[in-house]
Motif scaffolding. Structure first.
Motif, short mmCIF file in Angstrom:
data_model
loop_
_atom_site.label_atom_id
_atom_site.label_comp_id
_atom_site.label_asym_id
_atom_site.label_seq_id
_atom_site.Cartn_x
_atom_site.Cartn_y
_atom_site.Cartn_z
N ARG A 93 0.82 -1.21 0.00
CA ARG A 93 0.00 0.00 0.00
C ARG A 93 0.86 1.26 0.00
O ARG A 93 0.54 2.25 -0.67
CB ARG A 93 -0.93 -0.02 1.23
CG ARG A 93 -2.07 -1.02 1.09
CD ARG A 93 -2.80 -1.22 2.39
NE ARG A 93 -3.82 -2.26 2.27
CZ ARG A 93 -4.45 -2.81 3.29
NH1 ARG A 93 -4.13 -2.43 4.55
NH2 ARG A 93 -5.36 -3.74 3.10
N ARG A 94 1.94 1.20 0.83
CA ARG A 94 2.84 2.35 0.85
C ARG A 94 3.49 2.57 -0.51
O ARG A 94 3.58 3.70 -1.01
CB ARG A 94 3.91 2.14 1.92
CG ARG A 94 4.88 3.32 2.08
CD ARG A 94 5.81 3.06 3.24
NE ARG A 94 6.58 1.85 3.08
CZ ARG A 94 7.71 1.76 2.31
NH1 ARG A 94 8.15 2.84 1.68
NH2 ARG A 94 8.35 0.63 2.23
N MET A 95 3.94 1.45 -1.14
CA MET A 95 4.55 1.56 -2.47
C MET A 95 3.54 2.05 -3.51
O MET A 95 3.86 2.87 -4.38
CB MET A 95 5.12 0.20 -2.90
CG MET A 95 6.34 -0.24 -2.09
SD MET A 95 6.91 -1.89 -2.54
CE MET A 95 7.40 -1.62 -4.23
N HIS A 96 2.29 1.55 -3.40
CA HIS A 96 1.26 1.99 -4.33
C HIS A 96 0.98 3.48 -4.17
O HIS A 96 0.82 4.21 -5.16
CB HIS A 96 -0.02 1.18 -4.09
CG HIS A 96 -1.13 1.53 -5.04
ND1 HIS A 96 -1.10 1.22 -6.38
CD2 HIS A 96 -2.31 2.18 -4.81
CE1 HIS A 96 -2.19 1.66 -6.96
NE2 HIS A 96 -2.96 2.24 -6.02
N ALA A 97 0.93 3.92 -2.89
CA ALA A 97 0.71 5.35 -2.64
C ALA A 97 1.87 6.17 -3.19
O ALA A 97 1.67 7.24 -3.80
CB ALA A 97 0.54 5.58 -1.14
N GLN A 98 3.11 5.66 -2.97
CA GLN A 98 4.27 6.37 -3.51
C GLN A 98 4.24 6.43 -5.03
O GLN A 98 4.53 7.47 -5.64
CB GLN A 98 5.56 5.70 -3.03
CG GLN A 98 5.87 5.91 -1.56
CD GLN A 98 7.15 5.21 -1.14
OE1 GLN A 98 7.73 4.46 -1.92
NE2 GLN A 98 7.55 5.44 0.10
N ALA A 103 3.37 9.21 -9.95
CA ALA A 103 2.66 9.36 -11.23
C ALA A 103 1.96 10.70 -11.32
O ALA A 103 1.99 11.38 -12.36
CB ALA A 103 1.66 8.22 -11.40
N ASP A 104 1.30 11.12 -10.20
CA ASP A 104 0.63 12.42 -10.19
C ASP A 104 1.63 13.55 -10.38
O ASP A 104 1.38 14.50 -11.16
CB ASP A 104 -0.14 12.60 -8.88
CG ASP A 104 -1.30 11.61 -8.76
OD1 ASP A 104 -1.76 11.12 -9.82
OD2 ASP A 104 -1.71 11.32 -7.63
N MET A 105 2.76 13.47 -9.69
CA MET A 105 3.79 14.50 -9.85
C MET A 105 4.34 14.50 -11.28
O MET A 105 4.61 15.58 -11.86
CB MET A 105 4.92 14.25 -8.84
CG MET A 105 4.54 14.54 -7.40
SD MET A 105 4.04 16.27 -7.13
CE MET A 105 5.57 17.11 -7.49
N ALA A 106 4.51 13.29 -11.86
CA ALA A 106 5.00 13.22 -13.23
C ALA A 106 4.00 13.85 -14.20
O ALA A 106 4.38 14.58 -15.13
CB ALA A 106 5.27 11.76 -13.62
N LYS A 107 2.70 13.59 -13.98
CA LYS A 107 1.67 14.20 -14.81
C LYS A 107 1.68 15.71 -14.68
O LYS A 107 1.57 16.45 -15.67
CB LYS A 107 0.29 13.65 -14.43
CG LYS A 107 0.08 12.20 -14.82
CD LYS A 107 -1.30 11.73 -14.38
CE LYS A 107 -1.50 10.26 -14.73
NZ LYS A 107 -2.83 9.76 -14.29
N GLN A 112 3.08 20.87 -16.89
CA GLN A 112 3.82 22.14 -16.79
C GLN A 112 4.81 22.28 -17.95
O GLN A 112 4.95 23.36 -18.54
CB GLN A 112 4.56 22.20 -15.46
CG GLN A 112 3.65 22.42 -14.25
CD GLN A 112 4.42 22.43 -12.95
OE1 GLN A 112 5.61 22.13 -12.93
NE2 GLN A 112 3.74 22.76 -11.85
N SER A 113 5.49 21.16 -18.27
CA SER A 113 6.46 21.22 -19.37
C SER A 113 5.77 21.49 -20.71
O SER A 113 6.28 22.25 -21.55
CB SER A 113 7.24 19.90 -19.44
OG SER A 113 6.37 18.81 -19.75
N ARG A 114 4.57 20.87 -20.90
CA ARG A 114 3.84 21.14 -22.14
C ARG A 114 3.39 22.59 -22.23
O ARG A 114 3.49 23.23 -23.28
CB ARG A 114 2.63 20.21 -22.23
CG ARG A 114 2.99 18.76 -22.53
CD ARG A 114 1.76 17.90 -22.66
NE ARG A 114 2.13 16.51 -22.95
CZ ARG A 114 1.24 15.52 -23.08
NH1 ARG A 114 -0.06 15.77 -22.93
NH2 ARG A 114 1.67 14.30 -23.34
#
Length: 253
Positions: A93-98, A103-107, A112-114
């Protein structure tokens, strides 16, 4: 001969008897061997049946013991697996949350980059349009200047070619005039030569007529012919003089 025949018959009888006895012994040994093999098989089968019963009993006892041991081991393993599963679930669960956070930060970073890329592209397009406009203006100015220089060079070249053409035309005209004058001189000299020959011929005729007149003064036809000859000779001499004067470059004879 009878003795020999009798002896041979006895030998054959002995041989046959020996062969029959040997065959009977072979068959008896074969039968004994078969019986011994059958008895060995029966004994082995009986031993196998007894051993199998003992093995089945031992196997059943061992299976029960193994089932008890496996039950204890499986219960212990289930408890440990349950505890490990709880720990693993927490870690998962911790790994999934991480991973979800990553993934959210990457999105967010990708978005932002786009957006930055779109803004940068717009800015770049605006700057490029300005640069292209400046370059087009500069190229147009340079092209017009180059065109003016080319037109000036073409005018100078056309003027110079016109001067060369005029000079060449003047030279050709002068050469044609000289050639025409030379041809006319040659033609006039030929004509003058012909006139000179005719004058010489008339002079010879006139001298001959004068000689005849001196020899026979009463002939009127000769005097008339002499007068006509004098006129023709005078005209021919004048024409020849004029032609020869014209054939000279300076007009002097």
């Amino acid at each position: 001969t009878r003795m020999l025949r009798h002896t041979k018959g006895q030998l054959q009888t002995v041989r046959i008897t020996a062969m029959q006895s040997a065959e009977r012994a072979y068959l008896s040994r074969k039968e004994q061997n078969g019986k011994h093999a059958a008895a060995s098989k029966i004994q082995a089968f009986m031993k196998m049946v007894v051993d199998r019963k003992e093995f089945v009993a031992q196997k059943t006892a061992a299976t029960k013991l193994q089932a008890l041991a496996r039950g204890l081991a499986s219960r212990k393993q289930f408890e440990s697996a349950k505890n490990a599963a709880v720990v693993i679930q927490s870690h998962v669960r911790r790994m999934h949350a991480q991973r979800q956070f990553t993934a959210d930060m990457a999105k967010i970073v990708r978005l932002q980059s786009r957006v930055r890329a779109v803004l940068a592209e717009r800015k770049f397009n605006a700057q490029r349009n300005q640069i292209v406009a400046i370059q087009s203006f500069a190229r147009g100015y340079l092209a017009r200047a180059q065109l003016r220089r080319i037109k000036a060079a073409i005018r100078i070249q056309s003027w110079w070619r016109m001067i060369q053409a005029r000079n060449e035309l003047r030279k050709q005209r002068e050469a044609a005039i000289k050639i025409q004058a030379l041809a006319r001189g040659i033609h006039d000299r030929k004509e003058a030569q012909k006139m000179k020959e005719s004058i010489v011929l008339l002079q010879s005729v006139f001298r001959m007529a004068n000689q005849r007149r001196d020899l026979n003064p009463s002939e009127t036809e000769l005097s008339l012919f002499n007068l006509q000859s004098v006129d023709i000779l005078h005209v021919a001499s004048c024409n020849a003089s004029q032609l020869l004067c014209e054939s000279r470059p300076g007009g002097a004879w």
